[in-house]
Structures are given as structure tokens and as C-alpha cells.
Scaffold this active site. Structure first.
Site, PDB file in Angstrom:
ATOM      1  CG  HIS A  73     -25.470  -4.041  32.739  1.00  0.00           C
ATOM      2  ND1 HIS A  73     -26.497  -4.062  33.665  1.00  0.00           N
ATOM      3  CD2 HIS A  73     -25.605  -2.857  32.079  1.00  0.00           C
ATOM      4  CE1 HIS A  73     -27.236  -2.961  33.554  1.00  0.00           C
ATOM      5  NE2 HIS A  73     -26.709  -2.210  32.607  1.00  0.00           N
ATOM      6  CD  GLU A  92     -26.118  -1.149  29.288  1.00  0.00           C
ATOM      7  OE1 GLU A  92     -25.838  -0.192  30.040  1.00  0.00           O
ATOM      8  OE2 GLU A  92     -27.193  -1.784  29.370  1.00  0.00           O
ATOM      9  CG  HIS A 102     -24.589   2.072  32.611  1.00  0.00           C
ATOM     10  ND1 HIS A 102     -25.044   0.814  32.886  1.00  0.00           N
ATOM     11  CD2 HIS A 102     -23.990   2.505  33.748  1.00  0.00           C
ATOM     12  CE1 HIS A 102     -24.736   0.488  34.136  1.00  0.00           C
ATOM     13  NE2 HIS A 102     -24.096   1.516  34.676  1.00  0.00           N
ATOM     14  CD  GLU A 133     -27.611   4.921  30.821  1.00  0.00           C
ATOM     15  OE1 GLU A 133     -27.291   4.269  29.811  1.00  0.00           O
ATOM     16  OE2 GLU A 133     -28.049   4.403  31.859  1.00  0.00           O
TER      17      GLU A 133
END
Length: 332
Positions: free
Chosen positions: A122, A159, A214, A296
């Protein structure tokens, strides 16, 4: 990242097609680490503050005070969700200042000559560019959104801030080993890059290994990390057949070392306790022609995991685990 959205339904826990061979492979890497984690948990340890990971995207949540910056980063995260929910506002200040953007040049360590691409998931400014990140791009097997805002802790820490902080820490560690490191974005873009460009950056760099960082946005009570590896895809512009095996090895090594470095357990909601998940719907993996995995690191929407993710000293351990896994993979 959060898995909700128009064409991106949350993956149901399932048996991966590589589950049996991967489980066997992981057995050689993770047992000692899991034993260490068990002892660690039994004596009340936790990476710094202890805490579960977060879940879905925080709708317009504004971040609270910047998380702890502890654990200096030594010298100096496409996990594609669909856009479609409100975006968290960016943190008013950086979570920490782990490393300057001019980390040491690649030296003469064991990774000299190796290229690693780090993909911080992101972008903190994505929320300002809804039309741009919502436009569809071709990811080989289908069309999907360019990028998303990512998830956030319940307190509103994005995030995208987490992934960039960990990426800086990881870059420093890898450069200390002599690697040439490239980030897909370094807070130097107004939005994105799109998921197809994130893959292309690694491909054009001829990376020996690539990792996308992430944090998940799952439900409260869902805890732990998981590493996502590409499944076999041969459709349109996507052809992962040559990188499935090396990516699986990279994923296994990252998972095993992440457990040892952080003391965190593998996901309790995906991966059958191995911390390994295979997927064929992520453009950042489907379009990669180099060994690549997503990690993650925890669930931002679970309070206990969030306490870890917002701890600077835990983020340093997370970067250390990733670095050790990558070094192990590249040295063979």
C-alpha cells in the site's frame, strides 16, 4: 491487508494443493522455532508488548499517537485488497525513524551480487487518490483495482505506515549482508504503485528474491502471521510455473525464521498451523517472474497482535526474521 472487496472475497481456510509437501518441508524448518515459541509463551514472553493482529480496513479512523519506535533499525506489504471501504487517514507522524532513506551501500558481505526487492504494501497517501487506486489493471488472470488503502489498527494506525517502517528495517539488515536492495515505493510517490507495477519492478530488477510486506485485517481473535506463496498459474500474462518451487522454498525459510526471531505463532485461521498459504488470485504474485512471497505479519484488528505490530522493538524482530529467511534462501 484486508481481504474484503468486490472481486476479492476472504479466502476460506482450505487445504492448499501444496499442503502435504509444504508441511513436510516446513517440518524441517519450523519445529525448533515452534518449540522456542512454546517456551517463550510459557514464561510469559511476547515480542515487546504482545498483541493480536488487526482485521478489516478502518473506516476513516484517525491514528492515535505514533506507536513505539523502540529497536533501532540499525544503520542509517500489493497484498491486494479491493478498495471500496473508507480509508484510514495517514499517521500524523512516522511510527519510528528506523533508518534513513540512504541506508549503507551494498558491501562485500555474503549477499554481494544478490538483488532483493522489498514491496511495502500500500501507500500512506493512497486515501487521497481514490479514483487512481480504484482503476482496474490487468493482473494476468483478471482485472482488479490498482491498489487499496490497506487496513489499520482499531486506533487508526495505517498498515501502509507499518509496512514502510518494516521495509526500512529490512533494507538496512540486507544491505549489511552485502545485498543490493530496491523498494517498490519509499514514501516518494503520491499513490501506489499499482499491483502490476509492483511485480514489474521486481522482474525488471532481476531480483534473486522479492518480498511484499503486509499486515492483515481479519476478525478479532484471528492471530499470528502467515506467508503467502504463488500457486501454479498459466493464464494470460500470468505464468508462475517457473517460480512456484523457489518461491515455496523462500516462503518456508521466511516462516521458520520469523517464528524464531519474533516468538510469534503461525496464523490460527489460515495455513493449517504451518504459517504457509498458497494462492493464485494475487496479481503481485501471478505476474512475478522472480521468486516472491507476501508476508502478513499479524492481524491489525486484533488487540493483542496490534500491540506487537505497533511496537518498534517487535518490528525490528520481524525485519530480522525476514532477513534471516531471505539470507538462508539466497545462500542455499
Amino acid at each position: 491487508m484486508s481481504y474484503t472487496g468486490p472481486d476479492f472475497e476472504p479466502p476460506q481456510p482450505r487445504r492448499s494443493p501444496l499442503r502435504r509437501p509444504l508441511t513436510v518441508a516446513v517440518a524441517a524448518l519450523v519445529p525448533g522455532a515452534l518449540l522456542g515459541w512454546g517456551v517463550y509463551a510459557a514464561v510469559g514472553g511476547g515480542a515487546d508488548d504482545g498483541g493480536p493482529n488487526g482485521a478489516d480496513r478502518a473506516a476513516g479512523a484517525r491514528p492515535s499517537a505514533a506507536p513505539s519506535s523502540g529497536g533501532a533499525a540499525s544503520a542509517s506489504d500489493d497484498a491486494e485488497e479491493s478498495a471500496g471501504s473508507s480509508s484510514p487517514a495517514p499517521a500524523s507522524s512516522k511510527p519510528s525513524a528506523p533508518a534513513s532513506k540512504s541506508a549503507p551501500a551494498a558491501g562485500s558481505g555474503p549477499l554481494k551480487g544478490k538483488v532483493v526487492v522489498i514491496d511495502p504494501g500500500h501507500n500512506p497517501a493512497n486515501f487521497r487518490h481514490a479514483s487512481e487506486i480504484n482503476r482496474k489493471v490487468n493482473v494476468g488472470t483478471h482485472w482488479k483495482e490498482c491498489d487499496t488503502t490497506g487496513t489499520a489498527t482499531n486506533a487508526g494506525w495505517p498498515e501502509a505506515e507499518f509496512t514502510l517502517d518494516v521495509a526500512h528495517r529490512l533494507r538496512t539488515l540486507l544491505e549489511e549482508q552485502g545485498a543490493t536492495v530496491k523498494l517498490t515505493q519509499d514514501g516518494d510517490r503520491s499513490y501506489g504503485p499499482c499491483v502490476d507495477e509492483r511485480a514489474r519492478i521486481g522482474n525488471e530488477a532481476h531480483a534473486d528474491a522479492a518480498i511484499s510486506i503486509h499486515a492483515d485485517g481479519s476478525g478479532a481473535g484471528n492471530r499470528g502471521f502467515h506467508v503467502i506463496m504463488p500457486g501454479a498459474v498459466h493464464d494470460g500474462a500470468a505464468d508462475t510455473r517457473a517460480v512456484v518451487a523457489p518461491s515455496a522454498e523462500l516462503g518456508q525459510r521466511v516462516a521458520g525464521n520469523f517464528v524464531r526471531a519474533t516468538g510469534s505463532a503461525p496464523s490460527n485461521y489460515l495455513g493449517d498451523g504451518t504459517g504457509l498459504v498458497t494462492r493464485t488470485d494475487l496479481g503481485g504474485l501471478n505476474l512475478s517472474t522472480v521468486p516472491k512471497v507476501f508476508i502478513e505479519c499479524g492481524n491489525m484488528r486484533d488487540g493483542k497482535d496490534a500491540a506487537l505490530l505497533t511496537s518498534g522493538s517487535w518490528r525490528q524482530k520481524a525485519a530480522q526474521g525476514m532477513s534471516e529467511g531471505i539470507v538462508s534462501f539466497l545462500r542455499g
